[in-house]
Design a protein around this motif. Structure first.
Motif, PDB file in Angstrom:
ATOM      1  N   SER A 132       0.829  -1.202   0.000  1.00 18.22           N
ATOM      2  CA  SER A 132       0.000   0.000   0.000  1.00 18.22           C
ATOM      3  C   SER A 132       0.868   1.259   0.000  1.00 18.22           C
ATOM      4  O   SER A 132       0.574   2.233  -0.709  1.00 18.22           O
ATOM      5  N   PRO A 164      -3.854  -4.019   1.027  1.00 19.38           N
ATOM      6  CA  PRO A 164      -3.952  -3.462  -0.330  1.00 19.38           C
ATOM      7  C   PRO A 164      -5.002  -4.153  -1.198  1.00 19.38           C
ATOM      8  O   PRO A 164      -4.687  -4.807  -2.193  1.00 19.38           O
ATOM      9  N   TYR A 196      -7.620   2.266   1.008  1.00 17.16           N
ATOM     10  CA  TYR A 196      -6.527   2.047   0.057  1.00 17.16           C
ATOM     11  C   TYR A 196      -6.881   2.635  -1.304  1.00 17.16           C
ATOM     12  O   TYR A 196      -6.060   3.314  -1.932  1.00 17.16           O
TER      13      TYR A 196
END
Length: 473
Positions: free
Chosen positions: A103, A207, A215
């Motif tokens: 991420s 993620p 995200y």
């Protein structure tokens, strides 16, 4: 011959199975948990509840100082202790490299300093360090002083109550925009603030790119921010090439103008991604440090009195309207020890990841290629064998910094990966504390010492305080 071949064919699978078992036994203890998710949600919940250190301490009691788990989509090995810190910060770049969560990588970009290794890391880090070197920073003290005065005039004067953390974020963001990027106050700067807040929200998440996730919002904010930085790069390039602008006027211009020994340049993509890296790092970390110092000074009258005495001595020797100088900052020894102790107890950066580039052994266990290593700053900071009575706030620990064992105090990282902006952060912190203690007194609205991480530590309600202005000295 046929009998021998038959025996070999029979034994080969057994040997392979035994080899596999031997290999698996060499992996650190622990469980990888559910694929992709692993223990990610458990750690995130611990962040929110301010129990992340306790969560890791439980792992250490259960498995020892090295254990395996899965975080944010990757198999991970958590290692703890001074030897672990030394291993992380001094290992050869061909063995382990910086590795952030997916991420973070996707939001900041894959050419930011945290993701580079080898010659690329050295080249980009060298460029950033060259701009942030001590000789260059000395000339910025007056400009940071000016920004601090504007900040107090706009956000503190005439107020009875303020919320410290968001104001300190505003201050550090304004300083970064003015000094490092030449971006003046206005609509564009406000849009940057909105983008970076969304980016930070999305960086410490699993993620999964779905529309309703933090995200996803972080990715979209990053795309907007990158386009704004590209516009800035275009403007700075035109100014540099056509109008004869100074290469040292801001970081973007400097990175555009720099040439390495072999005429190497910093690419536009690297400039964009490292501008995001510097802004995110500078926006949050220093603001958190200043906020926790403000909270500490409200809770500890003796430390407050010592800081105030040091800062008033400096203020008395200044003419009206005169900016602080580098020489003034050099006199703020006790104030910086207070900052260092605050960083020990409340490090803004909880820890980080390293990527394993080839199979390695540590502590008698195998860490396979492609796995990531998790290191945590606060674990050695709060160890009684290293810092006696670690829960006690004691700035005198840093009167003789050589007495602190190596690889135990790591708020800025260590070795070749130490934060390049640590001196810049020191200047910002000292200037801010000088003006806060000499111009205001304050009282906490909430007396609890709770904080959560998201991903940086955040005190209750962002630390609201009642403030009273002081008469000029």
């Amino acid at each position: 011959m046929n009998t021998f071949l038959t025996i070999c064919l029979f034994l080969i699978p057994i040997f392979l199975l035994l080899a596999k078992r031997r290999s698996s036994k060499r992996l650190p203890p622990g469980s990888l948990g559910i694929p992709i998710i692993g223990q990610s949600f458990d750690l995130l919940q611990a962040f929110q509840a301010n129990t992340a250190e306790k969560w890791l301490e439980e792992r250490i009691r259960k498995y020892g100082p090295i254990s395996k788990l899965s975080l944010f989509g990757k198999p991970t090995v958590f290692i703890h202790g001074p030897a672990a810190n030394k291993f992380v910060f001094t290992s050869d770049i061909s063995t382990i490299a910086d590795q952030q969560m997916k991420s973070v990588q996707m939001i900041l970009g894959d050419r930011n300093l945290l993701e580079l290794s080898g010659k690329d890391h050295k080249r980009v880090r060298g460029a950033l360090l060259s701009f942030l070197k001590l000789e260059s920073l000395k000339q910025y003290v007056g400009k940071i002083d000016e920004e601090m005065r504007k900040h107090l005039e706009m956000h503190w004067q005439g107020k009875e109550k303020v919320v410290v953390l968001p104001l300190m974020k505003t201050l550090t963001f304004d300083i970064i925009c003015t000094l490092l990027f030449g971006l003046e106050r206005g609509t564009r700067r406000d849009k940057f603030v909105d983008c970076f807040q969304e980016m930070l929200q999305g960086m410490l998440t699993v993620p999964v790119n779905l529309p309703f996730t933090r995200y996803n919002r972080g990715l979209r904010a990053s795309a907007k921010a990158q386009n704004m930085v590209k516009d800035l790069i275009y403007e700075k390039r035109v100014e540099l090439e056509q109008k004869g602008g100074s290469p040292h006027q801001d970081l973007i211009t400097y990175l555009l103008s720099i040439r390495g020994q072999d005429n190497e340049v910093i690419t536009e993509k690297e400039i964009v991604h490292n501008i995001l890296f510097v802004m995110v790092a500078g926006y949050d970390t220093t603001s958190v440090l200043i906020t926790f110092i403000v909270r500490l000074l409200a809770n500890d009258p003796a430390v407050y009195a010592a800081v105030l005495q040091e800062q008033e001595e400096i203020a008395k020797n200044k003419n009206s309207g005169e900016f602080l100088t580098w020489e003034d900052l050099a006199k703020m020894k006790y104030t910086w020890r207070v900052a260092m102790e605050t960083l020990r107890m409340f490090p803004p950066v909880f820890g980080g990841f390293r990527r394993v580039l080839k199979d390695i052994e540590y502590g008698g266990y195998l860490i396979p290629k492609g796995w990531q290593i998790l290191w945590v700053a606060s674990m050695t900071h709060m160890e009684n064998s290293i810092f006696p009575e670690p829960s006690k706030f004691d700035p005198t620990r840093f009167e003789n910094q050589a007495s602190v064992p190596p690889h135990c105090y790591i708020p800025f990282g260590g070795g070749p990966h130490m934060c390049p902006g640590n001196e810049f952060a020191r200047i910002e912190t000292l200037v801010a504390i000088h003006y806060l203690v000499t111009r205001f007194t304050w009282k906490l609205c909430y007396t609890d010492n709770f904080f959560s991480r998201d991903p940086m530590p955040k005190p209750t309600q962002g630390l609201p305080v009642y403030i009273v202005p002081k008469k000029p000295l």
